[in-house]
Design a protein around this motif. Structure first.
Motif, mmCIF file in Angstrom:
data_model
loop_
_atom_site.group_PDB
_atom_site.id
_atom_site.type_symbol
_atom_site.label_atom_id
_atom_site.label_comp_id
_atom_site.label_asym_id
_atom_site.label_seq_id
_atom_site.Cartn_x
_atom_site.Cartn_y
_atom_site.Cartn_z
ATOM 1 N N GLY A 151 0.786 -1.228 0.000
ATOM 2 C CA GLY A 151 0.000 0.000 0.000
ATOM 3 C C GLY A 151 0.815 1.274 0.000
ATOM 4 O O GLY A 151 0.271 2.351 0.251
ATOM 5 N N ASP A 152 2.126 1.180 -0.301
ATOM 6 C CA ASP A 152 2.944 2.388 -0.360
ATOM 7 C C ASP A 152 3.010 2.912 -1.788
ATOM 8 O O ASP A 152 2.260 2.465 -2.667
ATOM 9 C CB ASP A 152 4.342 2.130 0.214
ATOM 10 C CG ASP A 152 5.147 1.118 -0.598
ATOM 11 O OD1 ASP A 152 4.538 0.384 -1.409
ATOM 12 O OD2 ASP A 152 6.376 1.043 -0.427
ATOM 13 N N ALA A 153 3.881 3.873 -2.029
ATOM 14 C CA ALA A 153 4.048 4.438 -3.372
ATOM 15 C C ALA A 153 5.520 4.331 -3.764
ATOM 16 O O ALA A 153 6.374 3.955 -2.961
ATOM 17 C CB ALA A 153 3.582 5.891 -3.407
ATOM 18 N N ASP A 154 5.818 4.665 -5.012
ATOM 19 C CA ASP A 154 7.177 4.498 -5.520
ATOM 20 C C ASP A 154 8.037 5.749 -5.422
ATOM 21 O O ASP A 154 9.257 5.672 -5.572
ATOM 22 C CB ASP A 154 7.147 4.027 -6.976
ATOM 23 C CG ASP A 154 6.641 2.598 -7.119
ATOM 24 O OD1 ASP A 154 6.931 1.792 -6.212
ATOM 25 O OD2 ASP A 154 5.970 2.304 -8.118
ATOM 26 N N ASP A 155 7.412 6.922 -5.206
ATOM 27 C CA ASP A 155 8.237 8.120 -5.084
ATOM 28 C C ASP A 155 8.989 8.098 -3.759
ATOM 29 O O ASP A 155 8.588 7.440 -2.795
ATOM 30 C CB ASP A 155 7.374 9.381 -5.198
ATOM 31 C CG ASP A 155 6.377 9.507 -4.062
ATOM 32 O OD1 ASP A 155 6.570 10.368 -3.208
ATOM 33 O OD2 ASP A 155 5.421 8.711 -4.028
ATOM 34 N N ARG A 156 10.083 8.810 -3.719
ATOM 35 C CA ARG A 156 11.015 8.726 -2.585
ATOM 36 C C ARG A 156 10.343 9.007 -1.247
ATOM 37 O O ARG A 156 10.607 8.331 -0.250
ATOM 38 C CB ARG A 156 12.169 9.706 -2.808
ATOM 39 C CG ARG A 156 13.230 9.676 -1.718
ATOM 40 C CD ARG A 156 14.317 10.683 -2.006
ATOM 41 N NE ARG A 156 15.335 10.708 -0.950
ATOM 42 C CZ ARG A 156 16.302 11.599 -0.870
ATOM 43 N NH1 ARG A 156 16.394 12.540 -1.808
ATOM 44 N NH2 ARG A 156 17.171 11.558 0.114
ATOM 45 N N ALA A 157 9.465 10.003 -1.202
ATOM 46 C CA ALA A 157 8.873 10.415 0.071
ATOM 47 C C ALA A 157 7.827 9.448 0.588
ATOM 48 O O ALA A 157 7.504 9.468 1.783
ATOM 49 C CB ALA A 157 8.260 11.807 -0.076
ATOM 50 N N HIS A 158 7.296 8.608 -0.275
ATOM 51 C CA HIS A 158 6.165 7.764 0.123
ATOM 52 C C HIS A 158 6.439 6.268 0.015
ATOM 53 O O HIS A 158 5.512 5.457 0.009
ATOM 54 C CB HIS A 158 4.917 8.135 -0.694
ATOM 55 C CG HIS A 158 4.420 9.517 -0.398
ATOM 56 N ND1 HIS A 158 4.809 10.613 -1.142
ATOM 57 C CD2 HIS A 158 3.612 9.986 0.581
ATOM 58 C CE1 HIS A 158 4.238 11.700 -0.639
ATOM 59 N NE2 HIS A 158 3.509 11.349 0.399
ATOM 60 N N ARG A 159 7.713 5.912 -0.047
ATOM 61 C CA ARG A 159 8.050 4.490 0.036
ATOM 62 C C ARG A 159 7.840 4.008 1.469
ATOM 63 O O ARG A 159 8.138 4.719 2.427
ATOM 64 C CB ARG A 159 9.508 4.250 -0.371
ATOM 65 C CG ARG A 159 9.777 4.395 -1.854
ATOM 66 C CD ARG A 159 11.099 3.759 -2.237
ATOM 67 N NE ARG A 159 12.218 4.344 -1.504
ATOM 68 C CZ ARG A 159 12.961 5.349 -1.961
ATOM 69 N NH1 ARG A 159 12.703 5.871 -3.151
ATOM 70 N NH2 ARG A 159 13.952 5.828 -1.248
ATOM 71 N N GLY A 160 7.355 2.787 1.602
ATOM 72 C CA GLY A 160 7.189 2.209 2.927
ATOM 73 C C GLY A 160 8.494 1.618 3.434
ATOM 74 O O GLY A 160 9.495 1.556 2.716
ATOM 75 N N PHE A 161 8.472 1.177 4.669
ATOM 76 C CA PHE A 161 9.658 0.611 5.298
ATOM 77 C C PHE A 161 9.704 -0.909 5.116
ATOM 78 O O PHE A 161 8.764 -1.616 5.499
ATOM 79 C CB PHE A 161 9.684 0.920 6.794
ATOM 80 C CG PHE A 161 10.023 2.347 7.116
ATOM 81 C CD1 PHE A 161 11.326 2.806 6.993
ATOM 82 C CD2 PHE A 161 9.045 3.224 7.544
ATOM 83 C CE1 PHE A 161 11.650 4.122 7.302
ATOM 84 C CE2 PHE A 161 9.347 4.533 7.855
ATOM 85 C CZ PHE A 161 10.655 4.989 7.731
ATOM 86 N N ALA A 162 10.808 -1.395 4.562
ATOM 87 C CA ALA A 162 10.988 -2.843 4.421
ATOM 88 C C ALA A 162 11.101 -3.511 5.785
ATOM 89 O O ALA A 162 10.688 -4.665 5.964
ATOM 90 C CB ALA A 162 12.237 -3.132 3.583
#
Length: 226
Positions: A151-162
């Motif tokens: 449910g995250d996004a691909d832009d730098r600010a909205h990537r989720g945490f692995a």
């Protein structure tokens, strides 16, 4: 059943007038990036406790301590840094309204602002949370950001945490409630992370009934964004 109102990121003005709150919730969850007075207003309006974690647009709450004489920072007296009367669950486990909540705020680091963490920094925070949590399985993992790829996004600010993936596998929460990803007119699906944890994006708000004993939940009302 515990009635929960979960909010994040976007102020829904109608809620401040009680519209959408057909039944008073027992608990309010704030998943970050909301004005603190908004959380205070909802808590007062619903006469319900509020548990929150800070988002990347919230003020830096690190370094504050609450003792018998009140709040301090660097040993000096201070006002309550967050929403007055609310409970900051960032980096710890709290039990409120019969619900066990583990919290981790913040987003991935993208411009050096407060409440932003590198993957390594957040992983260390995850390890600290794991070490502090009770042996009992938590009911809800409350975060600002989602897990990477859930449910995250691909832009730098909205990537989720692995690092949230091994955290969920270890804690096995029944639900993961997060914000940060604005729907922009879409209806984000609730997703499964780990074996059986439901990951829910609550930007806007979601009012749901939750059974701590089983983890079952029923959505009563939802608004995807403001």
């Amino acid at each position: 059943m515990v009635r929960i109102l979960a909010v994040a990121d976007e102020v829904v003005e109608s809620l401040t007038f009680g519209v959408g709150i057909d039944v008073r919730p027992d608990l309010i969850l704030g998943a970050g990036d909301l004005p603190f007075d908004y959380l205070e207003l909802l808590s007062d309006l619903c006469d319900a406790p509020c548990v929150y974690v800070p988002g990347n647009h919230d003020r830096d709450l690190r370094g504050y301590r609450r003792g018998r004489s009140g709040w301090t920072r660097a040993g000096l007296p201070s006002a309550d840094p967050g929403p007055v009367g609310a409970i900051n669950a960032d980096g710890r486990t709290v039990t409120v309204a019969g619900v066990r909540i583990c919290g981790l705020g913040g987003s991935v680091r993208y411009n050096g602002g407060p409440n932003q963490y590198t993957e390594t920094q957040q992983r260390l925070r995850c390890l600290s949370l794991r070490a502090r949590r009770p042996r009992i399985r938590p009911d809800i993992l409350l975060t600002h950001s989602p897990a990477r790829g859930v449910g995250d996004a691909d832009d730098r600010a909205h990537r989720g945490f692995a690092c949230f993936h091994p955290l969920v596998e270890h804690l096995r929460p029944k639900m993961m409630v997060h914000g940060h990803i604005h729907p922009h007119g879409t209806h984000p699906r609730d997703l499964v992370i780990g074996a059986d944890t439901i990951s829910m994006n609550v930007v806007g708000y979601c009012r749901f009934d939750f059974d701590p004993a089983t983890g079952d939940h029923t959505i009563a009302r939802r608004r995807y964004g403001a």
